[in-house]
Design an enzyme around this catalytic site. Structure first.
Site, PDB file in Angstrom:
ATOM      1  N   ASP A  14     -29.933  42.552 119.158  1.00 22.55           N
ATOM      2  CA  ASP A  14     -29.637  41.454 120.091  1.00 22.55           C
ATOM      3  C   ASP A  14     -28.141  41.151 120.044  1.00 22.55           C
ATOM      4  OD1 ASP A  14     -29.394  39.104 121.522  1.00 22.55           O
ATOM      5  OD2 ASP A  14     -31.000  38.051 120.487  1.00 22.55           O
ATOM      6  N   HIS A  32     -31.923  41.424 123.187  1.00 22.11           N
ATOM      7  CA  HIS A  32     -32.355  40.030 123.233  1.00 22.11           C
ATOM      8  C   HIS A  32     -33.806  39.901 123.696  1.00 22.11           C
ATOM      9  CE1 HIS A  32     -31.909  35.745 123.347  1.00 22.11           C
ATOM     10  NE2 HIS A  32     -32.110  35.673 124.647  1.00 22.11           N
ATOM     11  N   SER A  37     -34.224  32.111 122.453  1.00 17.71           N
ATOM     12  CA  SER A  37     -33.074  31.953 123.339  1.00 17.71           C
ATOM     13  C   SER A  37     -32.838  30.464 123.630  1.00 17.71           C
ATOM     14  CB  SER A  37     -33.339  32.754 124.615  1.00 17.71           C
ATOM     15  OG  SER A  37     -32.161  33.023 125.297  1.00 17.71           O
TER      16      SER A  37
END
Lengths: 370, 370
Positions: free
Chosen positions: A308, A341, A144
């Site tokens: 994701d 995610h 991320s």
């Protein structure tokens, strides 16, 4: 494995905005031992609301956020590697951020803190790495926002990175990603307890911050993982309440996670760090991802996850294709997972094998090149 | 085509919660002419924040929300059909809702309004249709929450519906859909101007309602349509502000749409209508979609859109497969569009042809069956 938070202080740091921060604290943890040649260091970069406590157990008995990946025999094997992780600039867990005292006034910066960038975060990390006498990191890795920092490292400090492992990330935020962050910011700013960021002597904008966190949580999970975890199950009742208490488990979960977050995260850090993510654009000043990544000299392992939808695989593929267009050494793995995610944090079985194999290859090649 | 808001009043309406509402107003508009046999009526059901003004131009010069689909020569051809649309129960545009006066006190119901369901909305619409002397609707149709109502019509009043066209909808909300609604509700409730819903004599919870709307807007668009419309374009500047004003166009768009919404929508209606959507479950009391839809006697045209991630195609397919499992007459079209959930409102070229053809077939068969 017991982990301990350490701190170094940096005299001053020049920022992309043109401002200069003075007396900057950097909080970090390390795991494993640095070898004599200082060639086995791996820098782990944390995601938005993470911190320096990436692995082991801290003094409060709390596991690190990536304990599944870092430790003896794990992907980032602390029997082989010296792993370090620092809290990002702008954070609220030991590194200087808006809740830190401004040396000029002795009071918290609050919104007087300068707007920072992913580039600023990485330059501060570089100072930390230098202070430890490490001239080249074996690898930089994170998921991320951690992946954004890893990419920035590869481009900003090409001589200092041997390998780069960006996970579930992007070269720049899309309009949708900016939009989700903006909703969180507006929820905080709308809270009357926000007081233009100067709430440290009163109470924090807890309701706004909780709403922001709730939005975040939805984007971190997938439709499937929410169905699996909650479905339409009612909470502690067999019938609808026909009222506005939490009927569904997913409602009470979000309310709980929202309110819990308030105790561990600073609302101003929320504003500054999301802004840094939105500003991040690896192409800026280069014109394209390829032109930017041309500066890099490391080998890459890029990982994304099928479910994701916050940082979808196509964004990883853009990075991979840009690297290929410049004939970089790049391996790409799209891993199958239903966890959305969050997969890079919670669904690590395949990720572990792939990272371990990649690092072993990097070690071998680095050794052979000596 | 000039449209005019009309109102009928219903003495009392029994609700799923067990409560009874008295003196219920129903605001509606009609377009085209009812034929002598009263066999050409089509009921249009609006989505969450829509209203009775579906087509034509109202007294303020404002186009209806589905003017692209309803009018002379359009999909719902007002030269052939008598089209009507009413504001839903719990709404704030003429039909009784939490902002309406409670006959018992003369003051707005506010949170004293009973929690309502999609079933309640549809029973009220049935009373309206009866009051117009129409015993069977040629078709019921709507997108999103309008599609839920269309499905509920088919199951609750099987004799009163000849054809059903649910678009971009679901038989029941998933955890993710409930979660997005819950974030909006929490944003409203967190606003100190909310005052437990009793804000009609002060000011509305404008900031919370705006944040709720911003979340909604993101879910109505697709990643692609946001990229197309905004990308990373900066608003009125060439460089980042390094501040917290809106840097990106998408930020100022969301802020604008959020604040604009406050002027036209009631926060309590937001709470009640989202709750009705979350409660909606076509399987409730039946055990499965198939068992529920077995009650229906109409033919179905089910439409979904490729880029709609709020009501993804798989949810329409669940309905379609349930209908097929009971040997119902069903046509399913997944239309290609980049507009996300908004597609049913804005990307109507293919939708028009498909709806027009389906309605012509229904008309023909209904005529042949006489």
């Amino acid at each position: 494995m017991i982990s301990e938070l350490q701190t170094v202080r940096i005299d001053e740091l020049s920022l992309d905005s043109g401002e200069v921060l003075r007396d900057v604290a950097v909080a970090y943890e390390t795991y494993g031992r640095l070898n004599e040649r200082k060639s086995n260091a791996i820098l782990i970069l944390h995601a938005f609301t993470g911190d320096a406590h990436a692995a082991g157990v801290d003094k409060d008995g709390k596991d690190g956020w990536w304990s599944s990946m870092i430790g003896p025999g794990k992907a980032f094997d602390t029997d082989r590697y010296f792993v370090l992780c620092s809290n990002v600039l702008g954070g609220c867990r030991g590194t200087t951020g808006p809740s830190s005292p401004d040396p000029a006034t002795g009071k918290p910066y609050a919104m007087g803190f300068p707007v920072i960038t992913i580039g600023d975060m990485v330059r501060l990390q570089h100072r930390l790495v230098e202070s430890l006498g490490i001239s080249q990191l074996l690898a930089v890795s994170g998921g991320s926002m951690g992946g954004m920092q890893a990419l920035e490292w590869a481009v900003a400090f090409p001589e200092s990175v041997y390998a780069c492992i960006p996970i579930a990330t992007t070269g720049r935020h899309t309009a949708q990603q900016i939009a989700f962050n903006e909703v969180g910011r507006q929820a905080i700013v709308a809270d009357p307890d926000f007081h233009a960021g100067s709430y440290y002597e009163s109470k924090p904008p807890a309701r706004g911050l909780a709403v922001a966190r709730m939005v975040g949580h939805i984007t971190y999970m997938s439709d499937d993982s929410m169905r699996e975890k909650f479905g339409r199950r009612l909470r502690g009742r067999e019938e609808f309440s026909y009222g506005f208490d939490a009927d569904f488990e997913v409602e009470s979960y979000l309310r709980y996670r929202g309110s819990q977050f308030v105790g561990r995260f600073d609302a101003n850090s929320y504003l500054y760090i999301t802004k840094a993510m939105d500003y991040f654009d690896l192409t800026a000043g280069y014109g394209s991802l390829g032109a930017s990544l041309e500066r890099a000299k490391c080998r890459f392992l890029v990982i994304s996850f099928t479910s994701d939808w916050l940082y979808p695989s196509y964004q990883s593929l853009e990075i991979v294709n840009a690297l290929r267009s410049r004939n970089h050494d790049v391996t790409y793995c799209e891993l199958s997972s239903s966890y959305g995610h969050d997969a890079f944090l919670v669904d690590v079985t395949h990720q572990t094998g792939i990272v371990r194999g990649f690092l072993a290859r990097c070690e071998r090649e680095l050794e052979a090149a000596r």
